[in-house]
Design a protein around this motif. Structure first.
Motif, PDB file in Angstrom:
ATOM      1  N   HIS A  26       0.827  -1.200   0.000  1.00 16.54           N
ATOM      2  CA  HIS A  26       0.000   0.000   0.000  1.00 16.54           C
ATOM      3  C   HIS A  26       0.865   1.255   0.000  1.00 16.54           C
ATOM      4  N   THR A  27       1.918   1.240   0.851  1.00 16.48           N
ATOM      5  CA  THR A  27       2.831   2.387   0.877  1.00 16.48           C
ATOM      6  C   THR A  27       3.437   2.625  -0.494  1.00 16.48           C
ATOM      7  N   MET A  28       3.741   1.519  -1.170  1.00 20.29           N
ATOM      8  CA  MET A  28       4.380   1.629  -2.471  1.00 20.29           C
ATOM      9  C   MET A  28       3.414   2.164  -3.525  1.00 20.29           C
ATOM     10  N   LEU A  29       2.166   1.746  -3.451  1.00 22.57           N
ATOM     11  CA  LEU A  29       1.217   2.141  -4.497  1.00 22.57           C
ATOM     12  C   LEU A  29       0.672   3.547  -4.277  1.00 22.57           C
ATOM     13  N   SER A  30       0.334   3.880  -3.014  1.00 21.18           N
ATOM     14  CA  SER A  30      -0.481   5.069  -2.829  1.00 21.18           C
ATOM     15  C   SER A  30       0.333   6.316  -2.501  1.00 21.18           C
ATOM     16  N   HIS A  31       1.580   6.169  -2.022  1.00 16.92           N
ATOM     17  CA  HIS A  31       2.341   7.385  -1.713  1.00 16.92           C
ATOM     18  C   HIS A  31       2.968   7.933  -2.976  1.00 16.92           C
ATOM     19  N   SER A  32       2.917   9.259  -3.111  1.00 18.30           N
ATOM     20  CA  SER A  32       3.510   9.816  -4.318  1.00 18.30           C
ATOM     21  C   SER A  32       4.980  10.158  -4.096  1.00 18.30           C
ATOM     22  N   LYS A 103      19.290  11.585  -8.871  1.00 23.61           N
ATOM     23  CA  LYS A 103      19.359  12.176 -10.215  1.00 23.61           C
ATOM     24  C   LYS A 103      18.045  12.864 -10.568  1.00 23.61           C
ATOM     25  N   ILE A 104      16.930  12.248 -10.189  1.00 22.60           N
ATOM     26  CA  ILE A 104      15.634  12.854 -10.486  1.00 22.60           C
ATOM     27  C   ILE A 104      15.488  14.191  -9.776  1.00 22.60           C
ATOM     28  N   TYR A 105      15.980  14.241  -8.526  1.00 14.85           N
ATOM     29  CA  TYR A 105      15.904  15.500  -7.801  1.00 14.85           C
ATOM     30  C   TYR A 105      16.735  16.572  -8.487  1.00 14.85           C
ATOM     31  N   ASP A 112       8.594  14.054  -5.835  1.00 16.32           N
ATOM     32  CA  ASP A 112       7.198  13.679  -5.735  1.00 16.32           C
ATOM     33  C   ASP A 112       6.693  13.245  -7.110  1.00 16.32           C
ATOM     34  N   ALA A 113       6.157  12.039  -7.198  1.00 22.04           N
ATOM     35  CA  ALA A 113       5.801  11.482  -8.504  1.00 22.04           C
ATOM     36  C   ALA A 113       4.737  12.316  -9.197  1.00 22.04           C
ATOM     37  N   GLU A 114       3.748  12.809  -8.421  1.00 15.02           N
ATOM     38  CA  GLU A 114       2.671  13.576  -9.057  1.00 15.02           C
ATOM     39  C   GLU A 114       3.180  14.912  -9.580  1.00 15.02           C
ATOM     40  N   GLU A 115       4.097  15.526  -8.807  1.00 12.37           N
ATOM     41  CA  GLU A 115       4.642  16.795  -9.266  1.00 12.37           C
ATOM     42  C   GLU A 115       5.455  16.604 -10.549  1.00 12.37           C
ATOM     43  N   ILE A 116       6.187  15.480 -10.622  1.00 11.27           N
ATOM     44  CA  ILE A 116       6.963  15.203 -11.835  1.00 11.27           C
ATOM     45  C   ILE A 116       6.030  15.033 -13.018  1.00 11.27           C
ATOM     46  N   MET A 117       4.908  14.343 -12.787  1.00 11.46           N
ATOM     47  CA  MET A 117       3.929  14.180 -13.865  1.00 11.46           C
ATOM     48  C   MET A 117       3.425  15.544 -14.325  1.00 11.46           C
ATOM     49  N   ARG A 118       3.193  16.449 -13.342  1.00  8.80           N
ATOM     50  CA  ARG A 118       2.688  17.773 -13.692  1.00  8.80           C
ATOM     51  C   ARG A 118       3.718  18.534 -14.526  1.00  8.80           C
ATOM     52  N   ILE A 119       5.006  18.435 -14.101  1.00  9.50           N
ATOM     53  CA  ILE A 119       6.055  19.132 -14.846  1.00  9.50           C
ATOM     54  C   ILE A 119       6.125  18.611 -16.271  1.00  9.50           C
TER      55      ILE A 119
ATOM     56  N   LYS B 169      10.556   4.166 -12.886  1.00 11.71           N
ATOM     57  CA  LYS B 169       9.219   3.558 -12.934  1.00 11.71           C
ATOM     58  C   LYS B 169       9.344   2.048 -13.178  1.00 11.71           C
ATOM     59  N   TYR B 170      10.195   1.706 -14.141  1.00  8.84           N
ATOM     60  CA  TYR B 170      10.436   0.294 -14.462  1.00  8.84           C
ATOM     61  C   TYR B 170      10.989  -0.434 -13.251  1.00  8.84           C
ATOM     62  N   LEU B 171      11.949   0.195 -12.547  1.00  9.11           N
ATOM     63  CA  LEU B 171      12.585  -0.479 -11.413  1.00  9.11           C
ATOM     64  C   LEU B 171      11.570  -0.736 -10.311  1.00  9.11           C
TER      65      LEU B 171
END
Lengths: 124, 495, 89, 83, 143
Positions: A26-32, A103-105, A112-119, B169-171
């Motif tokens: 659940h932590t893996m799926l629902s936390h952004s 690297k993503i940072y 934050d996954a949702e913020e990255i999607m927004r960008i 994402k893949y990982l």
């Protein structure tokens, strides 16, 4: 019903391992937050390891370090041996994922996954 | 020599692993040796696989006990018809992609990470070869993890933020898949007490009577875990980004080989380890059939609307992996044969298509499909090779794509499921809708501004394309070549 | 909405798994199917065959040594992946 | 008597594990979550010692609680601390 | 910003941590432990050293060249050790059949290949964690 409950209580280790697995999932799926996701992955992995190690336990057994010339009951050594490998695999995946997060940072300024999607959607 | 010949199954894996261990040292001090060592070790494994193929056809399946401990005590490798089929596909196509990569990478990556790329490539090859050979559940898990990390790493190695995001994402998704697989292995170990496929198969019927739920959970965990990694339809969300943003050689190996090896793992677990009569009570294969046929149609539809050529090829992979799972799910001899053949055929086609797309990007820098008009006159060789791949994807006779679709259709009719023949035909039509316009436009289209060719293609990039294209034609005209091996593999699996 | 779907999905998984726990072989019982000839041989003959009195060490580094080679490879691939990623940019 | 006490001890630790996992999921402060995660790993190591698997316990204490937490802390120090 | 108390304590306990790590590695076949936890403990001790003093000094202690050699050497040594079995007429990665002397069970120098593999893995794990840590730390935070 009582039989089910007593079974569950007897297999308490398995039950807790399953609950931990679901919490981690659940932590893996629902936390952004990506770091939280990796923590969830670690909880999920340790839950499976707990499940695996408790398979090997034998009532009244000793740790599988042989005392020569003595006749003891020993627990099953195979799950322990497999989980040693599993722990190292989990830490390797964690290390690589964390290096990707660093690297993503650097590139997006956020973890934050949702913020990255927004960008990304703003760019397109 | 005769003494060493017995150890070839171990050598074919360990040779790749050992060469990858020394690769960072070479990259630091003897840079010019990197490419020869990488090429040498992959071609050595290819030669060894040919040797193993001859050995298997002469003396039948045999096993190799690692550490000298026979089956239930140690880990064993089993060399059978199916694993040599996979070995030949993996090492052959892998060698050609590596030849292509030696030239393409100079252009796509920074100089100081090229050494790491060869390290990761060899590790990926080694883990895939190990997956094809191993006969032990936990050893399979270890190789799956190596394969997962290495395939993520050859995406993220490119200096591009899309790549890193796709790779993460893949990982994360493949870590979920590995977790599911490990839970499945725990369930199987709990009720059978063995990890070796052969012994698990022996113990399963009794365990299924005593603890049916355990086995059912294990089966669904394996399906979900492998499904995520092989991009089975609703679990494919990571694939388009990952395969399209990666460097071209990585796209070729990921789409051509990595998702196929997971399909092979699926075959190993579900057709060899679980007894077939389980599927009479558990409707698993029906679910796989539905997932794969929806994947075939939806993947093709998504591919039609793509503008980026590599993204289109990636969505096409989602559709094509559906054929393999369709063949497995039919549970008939011809269907399985078609699925296994499609592993080989699609490995040839998709790696060639990705490499020719990479060659187009290398020389012109163009990625959009609408900009490719009139490129056929500028790059006749690459575009004619691309056309052969496209025809094979559609399934036009004389190409190998036709052969596998033919057997899939026969297999579907054998078990009286004509609906899936319709799915195959519909998907061929959809394939035609997105592949043929590219070919037609490339040769006969008139672009507004004509594309300029910046770089001339070196021979190391064209040679693999030519070899793969001729292999597609040859195996299309003389299907007996691979059919014989695949047929024996199916007979072995059916036993 | 998405949260609700995730929760329903997880509840289904948890339900299936917990009902599996009820039917599992009892925890700690010596008669479980996992206690078979394989681990008996490891415990009984492990010292004589490998010379190590820690049976877990003899399993991971002798009987199943190839797993451990794979494990070392996992570490190696993790470091290669992380370094290639950190140095590439 | 001791057997019952050990059993109660183990069950308490197991429940503590669930509490820790929930706390990791709920905490907004990532550094706090890592520290809770380290204690989760240590309790897990104790449980594995209780299950007579000392090798796994030592490895988990060194790698799970030590190295993993260290790596998390490094990454959090390089990114943001709050979720 | 070196803290005197911190550096003193680290100087005091560092040798003990390291000795404990080496103990765990070389007693892998006699007591719980082995290459993985021991290597992790040694790696963690080096990281502790680097954190307590400035990071520069710690990363100078083990250079990039050395760590590359140690990682590749650890894994390569392990894989090459397996070939001894092939040349001695047994299978890959075999222990007793490859002619490794098993010694008397319970002694420190016993169990043939297991002892050597523990050392190789310890080296590999320690150098891996040190390299990972320093590379994560050293990477630039902003472009």
């Amino acid at each position: 019903m009582i039989e089910i409950l007593s079974n569950l209580l007897h297999n308490f280790y398995y039950l807790i391992a399953i609950i931990l697995f679901v919490i981690g999932f659940h932590t893996m799926l629902s936390h952004s937050n990506l770091i939280k996701k990796i923590m969830g992955m670690n909880i999920m992995d340790t839950a499976i390891f707990l499940f695996f190690v408790s398979i090997g336990y034998v009532e009244g057994g000793r740790a599988p370090i042989i005392e020569l010339g003595q006749d003891h009951v020993y627990v099953n050594p195979i799950p322990s041996a497999l989980i040693l490998t599993g722990i190292v695999v989990a830490v390797s995946v964690t290390a690589f994922a964390l290096s990707l997060i660093v690297k993503i940072y650097q590139h997006y300024g956020t973890v934050d996954a949702e913020e990255i999607m927004r960008i990304r959607s703003r760019e397109v | 020599m005769t003494a060493l010949a017995a150890h070839v199954p171990a050598l074919v894996v360990v040779n790749l692993l050992m060469c990858s261990y020394i690769m960072p040292v070479l990259a630091r001090w003897k840079k010019h040796l990197c490419i020869p060592v990488a090429l040498g070790s992959v071609s050595f494994s290819f030669i060894l696989s040919i040797f193993l193929t001859f050995q298997v056809s002469r003396q039948g399946a045999f096993s190799y006990a690692l550490g000298g401990w026979a089956a239930p005590w140690g880990i064993e490798f089993v060399v059978d018809h199916f694993s040599v089929f996979m070995l030949l596909t993996l090492t052959g196509v892998g060698l050609l992609i590596l030849v292509y990569a030696t030239e393409d990478l100079i252009h796509e990556l920074k100089q100081d990470v090229v050494g790491w790329y060869y390290t990761l490539y060899l590790l990926l090859m080694g883990s895939m070869v190990g997956l094809a050979l191993t006969n032990d559940l936990f050893n399979l898990f270890v190789f799956v993890e190596i394969c997962a990390i290495a395939s993520c790493a050859i995406i993220s190695i490119k200096e591009n933020r899309e790549c890193i995001e796709a790779s993460l994402k893949y990982l994360i998704l493949s870590a979920v898949g590995s977790g599911g697989m490990l839970l499945g292995i725990a369930m199987i170990y709990m009720v059978t007490g063995n990890l070796n496929f052969t012994y698990v198969t022996e113990a399963l019927p009794q365990a299924f009577e005593l603890y049916p739920r355990n086995i059912m959970v294990a089966m669904s965990m394996f399906t979900a875990g492998i499904g995520v990694k092989a991009a089975l339809f609703p679990l494919h969300v990571w694939l388009p980004d990952a395969h399209s943003s990666a460097p071209s050689p990585s796209s070729a190996i990921l789409s051509g080989l990595v998702i196929k090896i997971y399909a092979a793992v699926f075959i190993k677990i579900f057709l060899r380890m679980f007894p077939w009569d389980v599927y009479e009570t558990v409707p698993l294969m029906t679910i796989v059939l539905i997932m794969s046929s929806v994947g075939i149609v939806v993947g093709s539809m998504f591919a039609i609307v793509q503008e980026d050529i590599k993204k289109m090829l990636a969505y096409s992979s989602v559709a094509q992996i559906g054929y393999v799972f369709l063949g497995i799910g039919l549970l008939s001899q011809n269907g399985t044969l078609g699925g296994i053949l499609h592993i080989f055929n699609h490995a040839l086609m998709k790696s060639m298509l990705f490499m020719s797309a990479g060659a187009i990007i290398y020389s012109t820098g163009v990625r959009r499909i609408s900009d490719l008009k009139g490129i056929g006159t500028k790059m006749p060789l690459v575009m004619s090779v691309f056309s052969i791949g496209a025809f094979s994807m559609v399934g036009i006779p004389m190409t190998n794509g036709f052969i596998s679709k033919w057997y899939l259709a026969i297999g579907a009719l054998d078990v009286d499921k004509p609906l899936y023949v319709a799915v195959i035909l519909l998907s061929s039509l959809l394939n035609g809708v997105y592949y043929l316009p590219i070919v037609v436009n490339a040769f006969f289209g008139e672009g507004k501004e004509s594309v300029t060719v910046h770089h001339k293609l070196p021979w190391k990039m064209t040679l693999p394309l030519i070899i793969l294209a001729s292999a597609i034609i040859i195996t299309g005209i003389f299907p007996k070549l691979m059919l014989g091996l695949a047929d024996k593999a199916v007979m072995f699996l059916l036993n | 909405m998405r949260q609700l779907l995730v929760v329903i999905f997880l509840a289904l998984i948890a339900n299936a798994l917990i009902f599996t726990v009820v039917e599992m072989p009892p925890f700690g019982s010596p008669d479980n199917p996992s206690n078979n000839q394989v681990n008996q041989r490891y415990v009984e003959k492990g010292v004589e065959e490998t010379g190590s009195i820690n049976v877990v060490a003899s399993v991971i580094m002798d009987y199943r040594a190839f797993d451990t080679l794979g494990e070392a490879t996992v570490l190696f691939v993790a470091i290669a992946a992380a370094l290639s990623n950190l140095k590439a940019h | 008597m001791t057997a019952v006490l050990t059993m109660i001890f183990q069950y308490l630790l197991l429940i503590f594990l669930v509490v820790c996992a929930l706390a990791v999921a709920r905490t907004r402060d990532l550094l706090g979550a890592v520290i809770i995660f380290a204690s989760y790993s240590l309790v897990m190591a104790i449980l594995w010692q209780q299950l007579e698997a000392p090798d796994v316990a030592v490895t988990e204490a060194a790698i799970g609680a030590g190295v993993t937490s260290l790596l998390f802390i490094v990454v959090i120090s390089k990114t943001r601390r709050m979720e | 910003m070196e803290d005197l108390i911190l550096t003193m304590i680290v100087r005091l306990i560092l040798p003990f941590i390291q000795i404990y790590g080496y103990y765990i590695i070389i007693h892998g076949h006699l007591s719980p432990g082995g290459g993985f936890p021991g290597g992790a403990i040694i790696g963690a001790s080096m990281i502790l050293f680097a954190l307590a003093f400035n990071l520069k000094e710690g990363s100078n202690k083990i250079s990039h060249d050395t760590s590359t050699l140690l990682e590749s050497g650890g894994a390569f040594g392990f894989a090459a050790l397996g070939f001894l079995g092939v040349f001695m007429g047994s299978n890959y990665l075999s222990n007793r059949a490859a002619g490794f002397p098993l010694g008397i069970p319970g002694n420190l120098i016993s169990s043939g290949m297991i002892f050597l593999i523990s050392i190789f893995i310890g080296v590999k794990v320690a150098s891996t964690f040190i390299t990972l840590f320093f590379n994560l730390v050293e990477g630039k935070t902003h472009d």
